[in-house]
Design a protein around this motif. Structure first.
Motif, PDB file in Angstrom:
ATOM      1  N   PHE A 191       0.838  -1.215   0.000  1.00 51.72           N
ATOM      2  CA  PHE A 191       0.000   0.000   0.000  1.00 51.72           C
ATOM      3  C   PHE A 191       0.868   1.258   0.000  1.00 51.72           C
ATOM      4  CE2 PHE A 191      -3.744  -2.359   2.175  1.00 51.72           C
ATOM      5  CZ  PHE A 191      -4.209  -2.763   0.938  1.00 51.72           C
ATOM      6  N   LEU A 192       1.905   1.219   0.828  1.00 55.90           N
ATOM      7  CA  LEU A 192       2.778   2.388   0.952  1.00 55.90           C
ATOM      8  C   LEU A 192       3.410   2.725  -0.396  1.00 55.90           C
ATOM      9  CD1 LEU A 192       3.767   4.212   3.295  1.00 55.90           C
ATOM     10  CD2 LEU A 192       5.828   2.811   3.381  1.00 55.90           C
ATOM     11  N   LEU A 193       3.922   1.688  -1.053  1.00 58.98           N
ATOM     12  CA  LEU A 193       4.603   1.890  -2.330  1.00 58.98           C
ATOM     13  C   LEU A 193       3.653   2.493  -3.366  1.00 58.98           C
ATOM     14  CD1 LEU A 193       7.376   1.177  -3.586  1.00 58.98           C
ATOM     15  CD2 LEU A 193       6.278  -0.843  -4.560  1.00 58.98           C
ATOM     16  N   TYR A 194       2.464   1.875  -3.508  1.00 62.62           N
ATOM     17  CA  TYR A 194       1.564   2.311  -4.569  1.00 62.62           C
ATOM     18  C   TYR A 194       0.856   3.615  -4.235  1.00 62.62           C
ATOM     19  CZ  TYR A 194       2.406  -1.538  -7.652  1.00 62.62           C
ATOM     20  OH  TYR A 194       3.021  -2.397  -8.523  1.00 62.62           O
ATOM     21  N   LEU A 195       0.530   3.811  -2.948  1.00 59.10           N
ATOM     22  CA  LEU A 195      -0.155   5.051  -2.599  1.00 59.10           C
ATOM     23  C   LEU A 195       0.800   6.243  -2.672  1.00 59.10           C
ATOM     24  CD1 LEU A 195      -2.513   3.944   0.323  1.00 59.10           C
ATOM     25  CD2 LEU A 195      -3.057   4.264  -2.097  1.00 59.10           C
ATOM     26  N   SER A 196       2.106   5.972  -2.487  1.00 59.63           N
ATOM     27  CA  SER A 196       3.049   7.086  -2.474  1.00 59.63           C
ATOM     28  C   SER A 196       3.266   7.679  -3.871  1.00 59.63           C
ATOM     29  CB  SER A 196       4.388   6.648  -1.870  1.00 59.63           C
ATOM     30  OG  SER A 196       4.962   5.668  -2.713  1.00 59.63           O
ATOM     31  N   ILE A 197       2.893   6.933  -4.917  1.00 59.24           N
ATOM     32  CA  ILE A 197       3.061   7.495  -6.260  1.00 59.24           C
ATOM     33  C   ILE A 197       1.811   8.241  -6.706  1.00 59.24           C
ATOM     34  CG2 ILE A 197       4.814   5.840  -7.014  1.00 59.24           C
ATOM     35  CD1 ILE A 197       2.562   4.382  -8.551  1.00 59.24           C
TER      36      ILE A 197
ATOM     37  N   ASP B  74      -4.276  12.854 -17.287  1.00 56.90           N
ATOM     38  CA  ASP B  74      -4.605  12.394 -18.650  1.00 56.90           C
ATOM     39  C   ASP B  74      -3.687  11.267 -19.083  1.00 56.90           C
ATOM     40  OD1 ASP B  74      -6.498  14.266 -18.622  1.00 56.90           O
ATOM     41  OD2 ASP B  74      -5.327  15.780 -19.726  1.00 56.90           O
ATOM     42  N   PHE B  75      -2.393  11.454 -18.834  1.00 60.60           N
ATOM     43  CA  PHE B  75      -1.403  10.464 -19.236  1.00 60.60           C
ATOM     44  C   PHE B  75      -1.704   9.105 -18.589  1.00 60.60           C
ATOM     45  CE2 PHE B  75       2.542   8.224 -18.168  1.00 60.60           C
ATOM     46  CZ  PHE B  75       3.008   7.958 -19.444  1.00 60.60           C
ATOM     47  N   TYR B  76      -1.916   9.105 -17.276  1.00 56.63           N
ATOM     48  CA  TYR B  76      -2.123   7.844 -16.566  1.00 56.63           C
ATOM     49  C   TYR B  76      -3.470   7.205 -16.904  1.00 56.63           C
ATOM     50  CZ  TYR B  76       2.157   8.288 -13.941  1.00 56.63           C
ATOM     51  OH  TYR B  76       3.478   8.359 -13.596  1.00 56.63           O
ATOM     52  N   GLU B  77      -4.460   8.064 -17.134  1.00 58.38           N
ATOM     53  CA  GLU B  77      -5.778   7.556 -17.513  1.00 58.38           C
ATOM     54  C   GLU B  77      -5.657   6.760 -18.810  1.00 58.38           C
ATOM     55  OE1 GLU B  77      -8.806   9.613 -15.918  1.00 58.38           O
ATOM     56  OE2 GLU B  77      -9.602   7.582 -16.109  1.00 58.38           O
ATOM     57  N   LYS B  78      -4.952   7.354 -19.784  1.00 61.65           N
ATOM     58  CA  LYS B  78      -4.775   6.687 -21.087  1.00 61.65           C
ATOM     59  C   LYS B  78      -3.953   5.417 -20.932  1.00 61.65           C
ATOM     60  CE  LYS B  78      -5.097  10.435 -24.442  1.00 61.65           C
ATOM     61  NZ  LYS B  78      -4.477  11.639 -23.832  1.00 61.65           N
TER      62      LYS B  78
ATOM     63  N   ILE C  48       0.648  10.764 -10.186  1.00 58.36           N
ATOM     64  CA  ILE C  48      -0.535  10.464 -11.007  1.00 58.36           C
ATOM     65  C   ILE C  48      -1.484  11.655 -11.025  1.00 58.36           C
ATOM     66  CG2 ILE C  48      -2.651   9.064 -11.046  1.00 58.36           C
ATOM     67  CD1 ILE C  48      -0.853   6.701 -10.218  1.00 58.36           C
ATOM     68  N   ALA C  49      -1.652  12.278  -9.851  1.00 60.09           N
ATOM     69  CA  ALA C  49      -2.559  13.429  -9.760  1.00 60.09           C
ATOM     70  C   ALA C  49      -2.051  14.597 -10.612  1.00 60.09           C
ATOM     71  CB  ALA C  49      -2.708  13.855  -8.301  1.00 60.09           C
TER      72      ALA C  49
ATOM     73  N   ALA D 234     -12.637   3.737 -13.953  1.00 55.92           N
ATOM     74  CA  ALA D 234     -13.282   4.926 -14.487  1.00 55.92           C
ATOM     75  C   ALA D 234     -12.539   6.212 -14.100  1.00 55.92           C
ATOM     76  CB  ALA D 234     -14.727   4.988 -14.019  1.00 55.92           C
ATOM     77  N   ASP D 235     -12.268   6.343 -12.823  1.00 55.59           N
ATOM     78  CA  ASP D 235     -11.571   7.576 -12.441  1.00 55.59           C
ATOM     79  C   ASP D 235     -10.393   7.271 -11.545  1.00 55.59           C
ATOM     80  OD1 ASP D 235     -13.557   8.846  -9.680  1.00 55.59           O
ATOM     81  OD2 ASP D 235     -12.990   6.804 -10.246  1.00 55.59           O
ATOM     82  N   MET D 236      -9.494   6.488 -12.074  1.00 58.32           N
ATOM     83  CA  MET D 236      -8.376   6.063 -11.232  1.00 58.32           C
ATOM     84  C   MET D 236      -7.398   7.191 -10.921  1.00 58.32           C
ATOM     85  SD  MET D 236      -5.583   3.974 -13.394  1.00 58.32           S
ATOM     86  CE  MET D 236      -4.322   4.572 -12.273  1.00 58.32           C
ATOM     87  N   THR D 237      -7.591   8.328 -11.546  1.00 52.98           N
ATOM     88  CA  THR D 237      -6.668   9.421 -11.240  1.00 52.98           C
ATOM     89  C   THR D 237      -7.219  10.345 -10.147  1.00 52.98           C
ATOM     90  OG1 THR D 237      -7.617  10.647 -13.073  1.00 52.98           O
ATOM     91  CG2 THR D 237      -5.592   9.432 -13.499  1.00 52.98           C
ATOM     92  N   SER D 238      -8.487  10.134  -9.751  1.00 55.28           N
ATOM     93  CA  SER D 238      -9.001  10.902  -8.619  1.00 55.28           C
ATOM     94  C   SER D 238      -8.574  10.197  -7.326  1.00 55.28           C
ATOM     95  CB  SER D 238     -10.527  10.975  -8.678  1.00 55.28           C
ATOM     96  OG  SER D 238     -11.091   9.762  -8.219  1.00 55.28           O
TER      97      SER D 238
END
Lengths: 266, 302
Positions: free
Chosen positions: A27-33, A42-46, A37-38, A64-68
């Protein structure tokens, strides 16, 4: 604390610490990036849409909104990876409640202590639930902390709701493993039943949304009662959670009754 | 007095395979009962039925006057499984303390006392114990709460001879306190010196229960006397229990069946220089039981 609960927790200690560290690190690794992403939604959504086409995207919960903030938390912690990791842990520990010690032979001496069979199962369950609760609390603090530090804009109440649901889902699979182990005494059977039900349940719930032929099966998927209410967006799906809790209670009852009436270690 | 163990028609089938059939057994308080039979005869099945690890197909068992399913009775029993499994990273001492905590009522220092007697190291992780040391931990947990009844399945397996002696001394102490022991073995020699009675189980059936003292009295033993001069054969002929009499000059050889009294009194008329009497071989008597039983079955089958 009853002696057997304490003893079982003690036996679980290393596994509990290991899983807590592992899942927390994930969780720490993925949440820290989330920060990067925020910054480039657009880049990460695509990128995400390209990486997971069609049905795969459904399997990932839609993306659907993985960048929020809420969307990202859902994808990382509550959609697939969080449940996957913690259910594996639940199956492993649930298997060690009855089936593991029965196969290795250590259950025999425990059974000849002045503890009734029913109490033995209930105390094993209590230890299992407490251990998983420990992991849930640690990972909750971590996720809530990360969400606050990175301004993910998720109300703390929703994180509590989602994390409670995750715990109840994991507890369901732990109790399933306990029940299969208590009824059969077989480690292999316990792991395969728990694993198969988890995978099938997840697939049915996610793909069932767009595949009508299997959509009715969503009702028997435990994931339905966790994912369908979208707690990270909307808060407590109380009714769904009660279904999960009730199902665990029924499984515990099955475990108690099944173990009480059979021969052990034959 | 109520029997500490009482079974009536106790029967266990594993599917169609017979584990134990129609066992009627009573063990009295203060008695050490040796339960003998070859591997797979039904000894462990009996013991696991008494401890409610498995459930009978039919018949009933009573232990210390209670149903084996009553978990409270198990605080008053010490049990050593035939296939003792101890594993994990837990230290032996912590495991013993856990068991003591559940059973309750342990004297302070009792675990250490037994560990010292059996020379067991309690600071070793259970998964790293050797076979013999595991057995010692198993014995400690069975004896530590001074139970009214000890049920020991092959207790001496894996123990070196010195520890075996210590174990037998512990069994005698239990007996002296008026407590009871049911111990199984596949060799008579392991149990004959402490047992009051022995039962022989074979192919799931109890074929004989015998008093060890009576067995020994009845046992055939070979005796040899050497005198300071030639002796007359007539002096020893037709003595009760004396068979296969051979007199050669100053030497006499025979076998006696039962008490040696008459022979000793006859020999006392002369000057005895040397006497040899072999320890009666109970094993042989048991083998005789086995083969009788076998013969009977073979006959019935023919």
């Amino acid at each position: 604390m009853p002696t057997l609960v304490r003893k079982t927790l003690n036996d679980y200690r290393r596994a509990l610490v290991g899983w807590t560290v592992g899942v927390s690190a994930f969780f720490l690794l993925y949440l820290s990036i989330y920060g990067s992403i925020a910054e480039n939604p657009d880049f990460y959504e695509k990128a995400a849409t390209a990486k997971y086409p069609g049905a795969l995207k459904d399997l990932m919960g839609g993306l659907a909104d993985m960048t929020s903030g809420p969307g990202y938390l859902q994808v990382i912690a509550y959609q697939l990876f969080g449940p996957l990791l913690l259910i594996m842990c639940a199956a492993v520990l649930g298997n060690r409640a009855i089936a593991g010690p029965e196969e290795s032979g250590t259950l025999e001496l425990t059974l000849t202590l002045p503890i009734g069979r029913r109490r033995l199962v209930v105390e094993r369950f209590a230890a299992l639930a407490l251990g998983l609760l420990g992991i849930a609390v640690v990972t909750f603090v971590l996720i809530a902390g990360m969400a606050a530090v990175q301004d993910m804009n998720v109300p703390i109440g929703h994180i509590v709701a989602a994390h409670t649901g995750l715990f109840l889902l994991v507890l369901f699979f732990a109790t399933l493993a306990l029940a299969v182990g208590a009824a059969s005494g077989s480690k292999a059977l316990t792991l395969s039943v728990t694993g198969a039900y988890a995978v099938a349940g997840y697939v049915v719930e996610t793909l069932g949304k767009s595949v009508d032929a299997i959509s009715w099966l969503r009702w028997v998927s435990p994931f339905h009662y966790f994912l369908d209410g979208r707690p990270i967006y909307t808060g407590w799906p109380v009714g769904d959670y009660l279904v999960l809790l009730g199902a665990s209670a029924v499984l515990l009852l099955v475990a108690v009754l099944a173990f009480d009436r059979r021969d052990v270690g034959v | 007095m109520t029997a500490v163990v009482r079974t009536e028609g106790l029967t266990k089938f594993y599917g169609r395979r017979r584990g134990l059939e129609n066992l009627d057994l009573e063990i009295q308080p203060g008695e050490v009962f040796g339960y003998l039979g070859p591997n797979g005869a039904g000894k462990t099945t009996t013991i696991r039925l008494l401890l409610d690890v498995i459930r009978p197909t039919s018949g009933r068992a009573e232990i210390l006057g209670l149903d084996p399913r009553d978990s409270r009775v198990r605080a008053r029993i010490g049990y050593l499984p035939g296939e003792l499994a101890l594993e994990g990273r837990e230290k032996a001492r912590a495991y013993l303390e856990f068991m003591a905590g559940v059973r309750g009522g342990l004297r302070r220092g009792r675990i250490e006392e037994l560990a010292e007697r059996l020379e067991a190291d309690l600071s070793v992780r259970m998964g790293e114990l050797s076979k013999g040391n595991k057995q010692k931990i198993g014995l400690i947990q069975a004896f530590m709460h001074d139970p009214e009844l000890l049920i020991l399945d092959e207790p001496t397996s894996g123990l070196d001879p010195l520890v075996q002696q210590e174990f037998l001394a512990m069994v005698r102490e239990v007996k002296r306190d008026g407590r009871s022991v049911l111990m199984s073995s596949h060799v008579l020699a392991e149990v004959e010196h402490v047992s009051d009675r022995v039962g022989i189980v074979r192919s799931g059936r109890l074929v004989a229960v015998e008093d060890v003292g009576a067995l020994r009295e009845r046992a055939i033993r070979k005796v040899e006397f050497h005198f300071d001069g030639p002796i007359p054969r007539e002096a020893f002929e037709n003595l009760p229990g004396v068979r296969d009499l051979v007199v050669e000059g100053a030497a006499l050889r025979c076998t006696i069946d039962g008490r040696p009294d008459a022979l000793i009194k006859a020999a006392a008329q002369f000057t005895v220089v040397h006497m040899v009497s072999a320890e009666p071989d109970l094993e042989e008597i048991f083998l005789a039981y086995y083969s009788d039983e076998e013969a009977r079955h073979a006959h019935a089958g023919a």
